[in-house]
Enzyme design. Structure first.
Site, PDB file in Angstrom:
ATOM      1  N   LYS B  96      -0.050  33.819   4.479  1.00 48.41           N
ATOM      2  CA  LYS B  96       0.928  33.671   3.404  1.00 48.41           C
ATOM      3  C   LYS B  96       1.446  35.069   3.117  1.00 48.41           C
ATOM      4  CE  LYS B  96       1.589  32.819  -1.420  1.00 48.41           C
ATOM      5  NZ  LYS B  96       0.951  32.698  -2.733  1.00 48.41           N
ATOM      6  N   GLY B 157       2.239  32.754 -11.856  1.00 47.69           N
ATOM      7  CA  GLY B 157       1.402  32.713 -13.051  1.00 47.69           C
ATOM      8  C   GLY B 157       2.143  32.428 -14.345  1.00 47.69           C
ATOM      9  N   ALA B 184       4.238  28.973  -6.700  1.00 44.13           N
ATOM     10  CA  ALA B 184       4.358  29.864  -7.853  1.00 44.13           C
ATOM     11  C   ALA B 184       5.122  29.249  -9.025  1.00 44.13           C
ATOM     12  CB  ALA B 184       5.008  31.186  -7.486  1.00 44.13           C
ATOM     13  N   GLY B 185       4.536  29.422 -10.201  1.00 39.73           N
ATOM     14  CA  GLY B 185       5.238  29.090 -11.438  1.00 39.73           C
ATOM     15  C   GLY B 185       4.992  27.688 -11.952  1.00 39.73           C
ATOM     16  N   ASN B 206      -2.241  27.473  -8.410  1.00 34.36           N
ATOM     17  CA  ASN B 206      -3.439  28.255  -8.682  1.00 34.36           C
ATOM     18  C   ASN B 206      -3.723  28.322 -10.177  1.00 34.36           C
ATOM     19  OD1 ASN B 206      -4.895  31.239  -7.219  1.00 34.36           O
ATOM     20  ND2 ASN B 206      -5.588  30.120  -8.968  1.00 34.36           N
ATOM     21  N   THR B 207      -2.953  29.151 -10.884  1.00 31.95           N
ATOM     22  CA  THR B 207      -3.256  29.428 -12.284  1.00 31.95           C
ATOM     23  C   THR B 207      -3.281  28.169 -13.145  1.00 31.95           C
ATOM     24  OG1 THR B 207      -2.146  31.544 -11.967  1.00 31.95           O
ATOM     25  CG2 THR B 207      -2.633  30.914 -14.232  1.00 31.95           C
TER      26      THR B 207
END
Lengths: 65, 257
Positions: B96, B157, B184-185, B206-207
């Protein structure tokens, strides 16, 4: 000889990267290495001669997104 | 089935491994998500603590595919070198690819990204570039040899969801055959469902999972949202319109005035 390992100053007796990793406590660890910003593959470590002032990076698997 | 390079995957949810309260909770979340791919990174290892060795042991035991990232790299050289280190440690040619251009938004440096992608594709890597929704950058990444793309939804994040719906729809429409993993996001499962409804092939979270009060439960919620979003896409959503259309037939209505 005096080298930088992951940004910290260290004094080592080893002359090559493979021996330096053993001396620094990385024996048997799954790590990737670079010397002075250049990747050094595991198979090349025994022949990677170190010089005074070299910058060594020792990286291991870590959490990532 | 989702195909990313030569891998056939049932799950359209990829999970990051960072910022979990504990290794046990990370393990529970990965299992609850049904993810078959997790992202990992490389960081400095201390010869005394050897923290990375324990983490690697946990990840190997999960039996999932590994997607190493180049997170935190700000230059082409850093990213390419990190990719080589990841390939050796993780035993995969997947990467990645992140080349970060700006610290406030962690926006990709798309110029460096294209350059690094070209180098790594030529060296036999299978590159997953973390990119924006820009169509021309996408063309350049495909020319460089990338066969999967990871456009952002919003800054890493941030949990803001899909910031530029028009741009993301245009990206999907312009490159219908390229696997797109929205990365992301994403903050809540409805964001993930929305991405899948728009035809994105998968999402990387993830987050939103690791920082939830109950990460394993949130991972399960995301798995359901991703499955629902994909099912809706395959079912063919209706086109939105500006004015009301009665759903109950008007013909035959009694005159009671």
């Amino acid at each position: 000889m005096h080298i930088l390992v992951n940004g910290s100053s260290r004094e080592i007796r080893a002359a090559d990267l493979s021996a330096a990793l053993e001396e620094l406590g990385y024996g048997g660890a799954v790590v990737a290495t670079a010397v002075n910003g250049e990747f050094v593959a595991a198979v090349a470590r025994p022949t990677a001669r170190l010089s005074d002032g070299d910058r060594i990076e020792v990286l291991a698997p870590m959490q990532g997104g | 089935m989702l195909q990313l390079y030569d891998a056939q995957l049932r799950s359209r949810l990829l999970l990051g491994t960072a910022r979990y309260p504990s290794p046990t909770i990370l393990t529970e979340a990965v299992k609850a998500s049904g993810a078959e791919i997790v992202t990992v990174s490389l960081r400095r290892e201390s010869g005394g603590e050897r923290a990375g060795q324990g983490f690697w042991s946990i990840i190997r035991d999960l039996g999932v595919r590994i997607l190493p990232n180049t997170a935190g790299c700000h230059s082409v050289k850093e990213a390419v070198t990190t990719a080589h280190m990841g390939r050796e440690v993780f035993g995969t040619s997947w990467v990645k690819l992140e080349v970060i251009g700006e610290d406030e938004t962690l926006q990709p440096d798309v110029f460096g990204l294209v350059e690094a992608a070209r180098i790594l594709c030529q060296e036999g890597f299978e590159v997953f570039p973390y990119t924006t929704e820009d169509l021309i950058v996408t063309e350049r990444l495909l020319e460089a040899g990338c066969r999967v793309l990871m456009p952002w939804g919003s800054p890493i994040g941030s949990g803001r969801g899909l910031n530029n719906l028009f741009g993301l729809k245009a990206l999907r429409a312009r490159f219908p055959e390229v696997p797109l993993v929205l990365d992301a996001g994403i903050g809540v499962p409805s964001h993930a469902a929305q991405a899948l409804e728009l035809g994105f092939d998968a999402v990387l979270i993830n987050t939103a999972v690791s920082q939830a009060r109950d990460p394993a439960a949130m991972a399960a919620a995301f798995a359901q949202a991703v499955a629902a979003g994909r099912a809706a896409y395959e079912a063919g959503p209706m086109e939105p319109r500006d004015l009301a259309v009665p759903s109950t037939p008007v013909i035959g209505k009694a005159f009671l005035g």
